[in-house]
Design an enzyme around this catalytic site. Structure first.
Site, PDB file in Angstrom:
ATOM      1  N   MET A 137       2.798 -98.285  62.008  1.00 29.76           N
ATOM      2  CA  MET A 137       3.541 -97.148  62.542  1.00 29.76           C
ATOM      3  C   MET A 137       4.385 -97.582  63.740  1.00 29.76           C
ATOM      4  O   MET A 137       3.930 -98.361  64.564  1.00 29.76           O
ATOM      5  CB  MET A 137       2.586 -96.036  62.972  1.00 29.76           C
ATOM      6  CG  MET A 137       1.770 -95.448  61.825  1.00 29.76           C
ATOM      7  SD  MET A 137       2.791 -94.611  60.609  1.00 29.76           S
ATOM      8  CE  MET A 137       2.147 -95.341  59.124  1.00 29.76           C
ATOM      9  N   CYS A 138       5.596 -97.100  63.814  1.00 32.88           N
ATOM     10  CA  CYS A 138       6.491 -97.451  64.919  1.00 32.88           C
ATOM     11  C   CYS A 138       7.541 -96.352  65.051  1.00 32.88           C
ATOM     12  O   CYS A 138       7.774 -95.577  64.127  1.00 32.88           O
ATOM     13  CB  CYS A 138       7.204 -98.777  64.670  1.00 32.88           C
ATOM     14  SG  CYS A 138       6.136-100.161  64.253  1.00 32.88           S
ATOM     15  N   THR A 139       8.196 -96.337  66.210  1.00 32.79           N
ATOM     16  CA  THR A 139       9.331 -95.440  66.439  1.00 32.79           C
ATOM     17  C   THR A 139      10.437 -96.246  67.113  1.00 32.79           C
ATOM     18  O   THR A 139      10.148 -97.113  67.947  1.00 32.79           O
ATOM     19  CB  THR A 139       8.937 -94.258  67.342  1.00 32.79           C
ATOM     20  OG1 THR A 139       7.740 -93.653  66.855  1.00 32.79           O
ATOM     21  CG2 THR A 139      10.048 -93.213  67.384  1.00 32.79           C
TER      22      THR A 139
END
Length: 327
Positions: free
Chosen positions: A1-3
């Site tokens: 997960m990343c943004t």
């Protein structure tokens, strides 16, 4: 997960920033890759022309997950579970690349997003695992340059092409098009207060400022992180220079940074923000901020590095928390 998100300050400086959220300890650090390298990638050898700096690790060869090159092109790879589709082999007229080698190839061979739009037609991303994880990493990629041009590469078919990103934000699955459509659900949110209505003669009393953002999602799912980042990016006060913009980006990423223990996977391990990366595109600089030390640690590409250096250079991170004592 990343943004991830892009940003342009009031002076016209451009940035690309990201969180790296993962449960498995990746052990990345800033690495400078000189010009004209032959890299023995997991799908075969490829060459680079341009120097770049970013977060990476040497696993029989250097693998990068984000960075910026000598022309100010920034790139970041993010997880794209259940949606990435890779070919088994490359056609004779295309260069085959493992998913985890795409970032290094892009930074080493493209001058801009426009340049990459043409070059990406000549590569094929292949279903090849990375040794560190023992699996093929499902990835999509965001790119931005000093013109502000921002695009995403999503390998949902064998026909690769860049997709314009009009909001300059990317998270994880589903596709960018889904996230953009989902934004309409939150299109009435605002930074200003909204007046409260009376109900059947009962006058409601406000609970304080912030009613314009009622309904803004606060969880750590990809759709919520995407919406929250777009909102905060859009309404944040503009900044005039590089230091103040880096500081703002830290605050914007605070809204999606995941502490250890609050997002558990089925196996009990915690997805958390292992580091945050900041690419200052005009500066040709990369700043890294590990989980345990919130001080930015940066490397700027210099002309000497580009003309005189011929071997990669690793920059160990300082993981010790810093406290500034005032007395």
């Amino acid at each position: 997960m990343c943004t991830s998100l892009t940003y342009e300050n009031s002076r016209g400086d451009h940035f690309l920033a990201r969180t790296m959220d993962f449960a498995f300890e990746l052990g990345g650090q800033p690495i400078f890759m000189p010009r004209n390298q032959k890299i023995q990638g997991d799908a075969g050898e490829f060459t680079t022309k341009y120097g770049f700096v970013g977060a990476g690790r040497n696993l029989s060869h250097y693998i990068f997950v984000d960075g910026v090159n000598e022309y100010g092109l920034g790139a970041a790879a993010l997880y794209f579970s259940a949606y990435a589709k890779y070919a088994k082999e490359a056609p004779a007229d295309k260069l085959g690349l493992a998913p985890h080698d795409v970032t290094a190839w892009v930074l080493g061979n493209a001058k801009s997003v426009a340049d990459l739009r043409e070059q990406v037609k000549h590569i094929q991303i292949l279903d090849i695992p990375v040794s560190l994880l023992g699996l093929t990493t499902p990835l999509h990629f965001i790119f931005s340059d000093p013109t502000g041009d921002t695009a995403v590469l999503e390998a949902t078919s064998h026909d690769l092409h860049l997709i314009d990103d009009p909001v300059g934000v990317m998270a994880n699955s589903p596709q960018l098009s889904w996230h953009l459509q989902n934004l309409s659900t939150y299109g009435t949110l605002t930074a200003e207060d909204r007046p409260l209505h009376d109900y059947m003669g009962f006058g409601l009393k406000t609970q304080g400022p912030g009613t314009g953002a009622l309904g803004l999602p606060g969880d750590y799912t990809s759709p919520s992180r995407f919406v929250r980042t777009v909102f905060n990016r859009h309404f944040s006060d503009p900044t005039p220079d590089v230091p103040s913009t880096l500081n703002l980006l830290q605050h914007l990423l605070d809204g999606v940074t995941i502490p250890k223990g609050v997002k558990l996977k089925a196996d009990g391990h915690s997805d958390y923000t292992q580091y945050r990366g900041y690419m200052s595109l005009e500066e040709r600089a990369y700043y890294m901020e590990p989980y345990d030390n919130l001080e930015l640690q940066g490397v700027k590409i210099t002309d000497e590095m580009l003309t005189d250096w011929d071997t990669p250079v690793e920059y160990p991170l300082d993981h010790k928390p810093h406290v500034h004592q005032l007395n």
